[in-house]
Design a protein around this motif. Structure first.
Motif, mmCIF file in Angstrom:
data_model
loop_
_atom_site.group_PDB
_atom_site.id
_atom_site.type_symbol
_atom_site.label_atom_id
_atom_site.label_comp_id
_atom_site.label_asym_id
_atom_site.label_seq_id
_atom_site.Cartn_x
_atom_site.Cartn_y
_atom_site.Cartn_z
ATOM 1 N N SER A 286 82.515 42.704 44.237
ATOM 2 C CA SER A 286 81.741 43.737 44.941
ATOM 3 C C SER A 286 82.296 45.143 44.751
ATOM 4 O O SER A 286 81.604 46.122 45.010
ATOM 5 C CB SER A 286 81.673 43.405 46.439
ATOM 6 N N LYS A 342 78.119 30.238 48.216
ATOM 7 C CA LYS A 342 76.885 29.902 48.940
ATOM 8 C C LYS A 342 76.723 30.712 50.221
ATOM 9 O O LYS A 342 75.615 31.110 50.578
ATOM 10 C CB LYS A 342 76.859 28.406 49.265
ATOM 11 N N GLU A 343 77.822 30.964 50.920
ATOM 12 C CA GLU A 343 77.702 31.692 52.189
ATOM 13 C C GLU A 343 77.228 33.121 51.952
ATOM 14 O O GLU A 343 76.562 33.705 52.806
ATOM 15 C CB GLU A 343 79.011 31.677 52.953
ATOM 16 N N GLN A 344 77.565 33.682 50.792
ATOM 17 C CA GLN A 344 77.053 35.014 50.471
ATOM 18 C C GLN A 344 75.542 34.979 50.254
ATOM 19 O O GLN A 344 74.814 35.901 50.649
ATOM 20 C CB GLN A 344 77.748 35.560 49.217
ATOM 21 N N CYS A 345 75.063 33.879 49.634
ATOM 22 C CA CYS A 345 73.628 33.744 49.374
ATOM 23 C C CYS A 345 72.829 33.606 50.666
ATOM 24 O O CYS A 345 71.629 33.929 50.706
ATOM 25 C CB CYS A 345 73.362 32.534 48.472
ATOM 26 N N GLU A 346 73.489 33.133 51.722
ATOM 27 C CA GLU A 346 72.803 32.974 53.005
ATOM 28 C C GLU A 346 72.478 34.319 53.649
ATOM 29 O O GLU A 346 71.736 34.386 54.629
ATOM 30 C CB GLU A 346 73.665 32.122 53.944
ATOM 31 N N LYS A 347 73.023 35.397 53.089
ATOM 32 C CA LYS A 347 72.768 36.733 53.636
ATOM 33 C C LYS A 347 71.467 37.338 53.106
ATOM 34 O O LYS A 347 71.152 38.487 53.406
ATOM 35 C CB LYS A 347 73.933 37.665 53.300
ATOM 36 N N VAL A 348 70.727 36.565 52.279
ATOM 37 C CA VAL A 348 69.481 37.080 51.724
ATOM 38 C C VAL A 348 68.522 37.468 52.852
ATOM 39 O O VAL A 348 68.470 36.811 53.898
ATOM 40 C CB VAL A 348 68.828 36.047 50.779
ATOM 41 N N ILE A 349 67.793 38.549 52.647
ATOM 42 C CA ILE A 349 66.876 39.054 53.673
ATOM 43 C C ILE A 349 65.452 38.639 53.315
ATOM 44 O O ILE A 349 64.986 38.891 52.206
ATOM 45 C CB ILE A 349 66.964 40.596 53.757
#
Length: 363
Positions: A286, A342-349
């Motif tokens: 990032s 995967k936990e980062q992908c769960e932040k999708v809006i």
């Protein structure tokens, strides 16, 4: 055309004078090597005192890891010796490299791996390259023991880093660093699992120094995952555990060589936790746009730890000379082990397909 006249077609073509090959060696290559040495302005700023940090991004090798450097030499020599099959134990990256280069050479590849302990991103590579994959009820160290036994009794070439040709190929990364920087770095930081890579880099640095292609040799700093740190603790870890699957090894094959590299360079081996590894992986992606697998991020986690005065650490970055050039090796691409993100992908809006809604959500 002689392979000696080829420059950018792999590490054997570039460095044949420093490798155990001859004109008779059938070169098996996927144009590995020549990976970028990326300046990291943000890490440089963190270290301060005029120091410059560079990232050696080995994830841009053909199969996505540094293993390709060693495999081109190992497979070429195996083919030269008449082998028609190769075998390896693997936590994932070795299997991908061995399978790819075996496919290139029309050789059979057999892979032994710990059942349920390999990321899908690496496992699928071995299958797609056509390897025969056997999952054993045990860990990497069990798999390597079996590979050693099979190699002693069967006409199959072992291509793990116990094969000295592997380290010969891997040492070429240190040659590239010296050529690009104009000298060896002051400090070299890298992950340590089976310990072949730290041994190979040190071999390369020693060789170019002896040939007066560099004026110094770096301090070698190796970082192991806290749950899989046999060299740090100086004892075999029977059940190594870490999210960094590529370095989940309890009894490294190149342990003695790694100890020599650390001692001779005035360096150290330290540990980083899984939490520190994952935080460093996300920070690097990032902040610097470099996505690496968790094991690779242990070198970045290690550098950050060496800067933290609140951490118990084996090496303090305050010891780095002012104006030091520091190289951190990141050994494998992030897509090798994407499940940890995967936990980062769960932040999708989620949103309606309307301009006003999109603008509202993104602020």
């Amino acid at each position: 055309m002689s392979f000696r006249t080829l420059h950018d077609r792999g590490v054997i073509a570039r460095y044949s004078d420093y490798l155990p090959v001859t004109e008779a060696t059938p070169v098996v290559s996927l144009n590995e090597g020549s990976t970028p040495l990326i300046h990291s302005p943000k890490l440089s700023a963190k270290v301060g005192r005029g120091c410059e940090v560079y990232i050696k991004y080995e994830g841009l090798n053909p199969t996505g890891s540094f293993k390709d450097r060693g495999m081109t030499v190992a497979l070429s020599k195996a083919l030269e010796d008449g082998a028609r099959a190769v075998i390896c134990a693997s936590t994932g990256n070795t299997s991908a490299a061995a399978a790819a280069y075996a496919a290139r050479a029309n050789m059979t590849c057999i892979v032994l791996l710990p059942a349920g302990k390999i990321s899908f991103g690496k496992l699928v590579q071995a299958f797609m390259y056509g390897a025969k994959v056997v999952a054993i009820d045990g860990n990497f160290d069990d798999a390597l023991r079996l590979v050693r036994e099979i190699g002693e009794t069967e006409p199959i070439a072992v291509v793990n880093s116990i094969n000295p040709h592997r380290l010969q190929g891997q040492k070429t990364a240190s040659f590239e660093i010296i050529e690009e920087l104009g000298d060896a770095p002051d400090v070299h930081i890298l992950p340590v699992g089976n310990a072949g890579n730290i041994s190979a880099y040190w071999l390369g640095y020693q060789e170019f120094y002896a040939l007066k292609k560099s004026t110094r040799m770096p301090v070698m700093l190796g970082f192991q995952a806290a749950g899989s740190a046999p060299i740090f603790h100086q004892k075999v870890i029977e059940r190594p555990e870490t999210v960094a699957t590529a370095i989940r090894i309890g009894n490294p094959a190149s342990w003695d060589k790694a100890n020599d590299a650390i001692a001779q360079s005035g360096g150290a081996v330290d540990i980083v936790t899984d939490e520190e590894i994952l935080a460093a992986q996300f920070w690097l992606a990032s902040n610097e746009g470099i996505f690496v697998e968790p094991a690779s991020a242990s070198s970045i986690a290690g550098l950050l730890k060496s800067l933290d005065p609140k951490s118990a650490r084996a090496y303090d970055a305050a010891q780095f000379p002012e104006g030091s050039k520091i190289v951190c090796v990141v050994t494998g691409h992030g897509l090798k082990d994407p499940d940890v993100g995967k936990e980062q992908c769960e932040k999708v809006i989620s949103a309606r397909a309307e301009r006003s809604e999109i603008l509202r959500l993104i602020g």
